[in-house]
Design a protein around this motif. Sequence first.
Motif, short mmCIF file in Angstrom:
data_model
loop_
_atom_site.label_atom_id
_atom_site.label_comp_id
_atom_site.label_asym_id
_atom_site.label_seq_id
_atom_site.Cartn_x
_atom_site.Cartn_y
_atom_site.Cartn_z
N GLU A 360 0.89 -1.18 0.04
CA GLU A 360 0.12 0.04 -0.04
C GLU A 360 0.81 1.17 0.00
O GLU A 360 0.35 2.45 -0.45
CB GLU A 360 -0.97 -0.10 1.33
CG GLU A 360 -2.03 -1.04 1.15
CD GLU A 360 -3.08 -0.54 0.42
OE1 GLU A 360 -3.41 0.61 0.06
OE2 GLU A 360 -3.56 -1.51 -0.50
N VAL A 361 1.94 1.24 0.30
CA VAL A 361 2.98 2.45 0.59
C VAL A 361 3.36 2.94 -1.02
O VAL A 361 3.53 4.07 -1.17
CB VAL A 361 4.30 2.18 1.33
CG1 VAL A 361 5.20 1.09 0.48
CG2 VAL A 361 4.95 3.39 1.80
N GLY A 390 9.38 13.65 3.22
CA GLY A 390 10.78 13.08 3.02
C GLY A 390 10.90 11.97 4.06
O GLY A 390 11.82 11.21 3.82
N SER A 391 9.93 11.81 5.04
CA SER A 391 10.46 10.64 5.83
C SER A 391 10.08 9.31 5.48
O SER A 391 10.82 8.21 5.69
CB SER A 391 9.36 11.06 7.19
OG SER A 391 8.31 10.94 6.71
N LEU A 392 8.97 9.17 4.42
CA LEU A 392 8.93 7.76 3.76
C LEU A 392 10.12 7.42 2.91
O LEU A 392 10.42 6.29 2.73
CB LEU A 392 7.72 7.94 3.05
CG LEU A 392 6.44 7.49 3.79
CD1 LEU A 392 5.16 7.69 2.72
CD2 LEU A 392 6.28 6.25 4.21
N THR A 393 10.65 8.49 2.20
CA THR A 393 11.96 8.17 1.06
C THR A 393 13.03 7.92 2.11
O THR A 393 13.56 6.96 1.51
CB THR A 393 11.92 9.63 0.62
OG1 THR A 393 10.97 10.08 -0.34
CG2 THR A 393 13.17 9.35 -0.27
N THR A 443 8.20 -4.92 2.97
CA THR A 443 7.42 -5.87 3.63
C THR A 443 7.81 -5.02 4.98
O THR A 443 7.03 -4.91 5.88
CB THR A 443 7.69 -6.83 3.60
OG1 THR A 443 7.33 -7.66 2.43
CG2 THR A 443 7.25 -7.97 4.69
N ALA A 444 9.23 -4.88 5.43
CA ALA A 444 9.83 -4.33 6.46
C ALA A 444 9.19 -2.76 6.79
O ALA A 444 8.87 -2.48 7.69
CB ALA A 444 11.31 -4.23 6.68
N LEU A 445 9.03 -1.92 5.59
CA LEU A 445 8.53 -0.79 5.72
C LEU A 445 6.75 -0.67 6.02
O LEU A 445 6.53 0.04 6.85
CB LEU A 445 8.69 0.09 4.42
CG LEU A 445 8.36 1.56 4.19
CD1 LEU A 445 8.99 2.34 5.25
CD2 LEU A 445 8.51 2.16 3.01
#
Length: 473
Positions: A360-361, A390-393, A443-445
């Motif tokens: 979903e990300v 920027g945090s997701l990146t 998956t870890a994210l």
Amino acid sequence: MRPAASPPHTAMRPDGSRLIKFYFGEDLPFVSHGRGVFVHDTDGRRYLDGCSGAVTANLGHADPEILRTMSEQAERITFAHRGSFHSEQSERLADRLSEMTGYPYVFLCNSGSEAVETALRLTLQYWRERGEPERARFVSHAVSYHGATLGGLSLSGHPQRRWAAEALLHGFNELTPPYAYRFAEGRDDASFTALLTERAAQVLDAHGSAAAGVVVEPVGGAAGGAITPPDGYLPALAGLCRERGLPLIADEIMTGMGRTGTMLASQHWDVQPDMVVLGKGMGAGYAPVSAVLVGEHFIDTIAAGTASVTNGHTYGGNPLGSAVALAVLEAIESRDLVANAAARGKQLRAGLEELAARHEVIGEVRGLGLLQGLELVSDRATRSPGDPIGSLTRAAVLAARDAGLLVYPATGGINDAILVAPPLTVTAQETDLLLELLDTALTALDKKLNKTLNKKLDKKLDKKTSGKTSPTA
């Protein structure tokens, strides 16, 4: 083994290093060596280079033919200034670039940023030689990146990279980005192209006789992550430039030399810009080298006037860099790497689309050839980026590194995104491994994001229930 820490000093950073880094105290691994598409650190870990360093190492690492060329040229001569000597290597490199791209003239530089500056200065000189010195206003996209020098940053729509130098920069980045995911607002490609073209015409006409040229990335790179325009946009923009007698300059530092499955990305739309800026993959990470491909009318105008180009850099066109770049071009052609980029690009794209269906990300997959981008979102329905942006990146880059994969951060200040761009030499098996490692990272994210979301929900629930008394019996 990591190098021993430097002796104590009052000006030391907390991590004990005297080297100024992007992020003070960041605990990056120390690189040891590379072989093919893999990079190894000093602690013995192996990483699949899924972004070619910075979309640069197009032939992978430690390529025997390129290393042999470097050694042979170094034994002859590594440096000769262009003000004192011509060199066989730079002449041959210019000839090969011309043969492979169709441009009649080539100006050699060291880095992509320097090549962008050279393109701007050549354009300004062209207008002065024509008796129109008032033409000094360039136009570029509001989400873009064109280099770290002041001219390149002035063109760039990249808030994080601009902010410290803003007082010295021009606001050239006025064009609406051809970034459908964020700017189309439900329009189909034809309608979005019409909107982009109309707005571009308005910007150019507003500058009138001050307009000097338009600088664009055919496919966006570091800002936004492989932003791919609707099919009609680049031809329409080229048409606007022709109608107004303005040069169209394509920044192909990241996309050129076969990266997108054609020699130049602009060829996907049958567009021939007046100038093309090359870098990164031109030297494939083996030497700092870049170039500006220049149309005939620029040089004819200058030749009929001052007959001199008042621009250049100390190392520009040096024999070592030129010899390396020439060997890189020969490898691209002899190994049919442009075709490999197209074939492996299809395989990579299909795999990324499959990952997007399960994670979903991922808000969108986009790109051409072996320059693919993943838009990262905290909520698909609202297309929200990370908080803060920027945090997701950053989280994705770290998760990939933990999984043994290198990807490139490409947040443009309004979004979160990464680039997936392995060397042009990548095999089908290595592409499958890349996708497997990326799946592990995503998956870890996903787990990390779900944990964060649950914490936020718990806090909201706590706020709603706090202060309430239990009902009496």
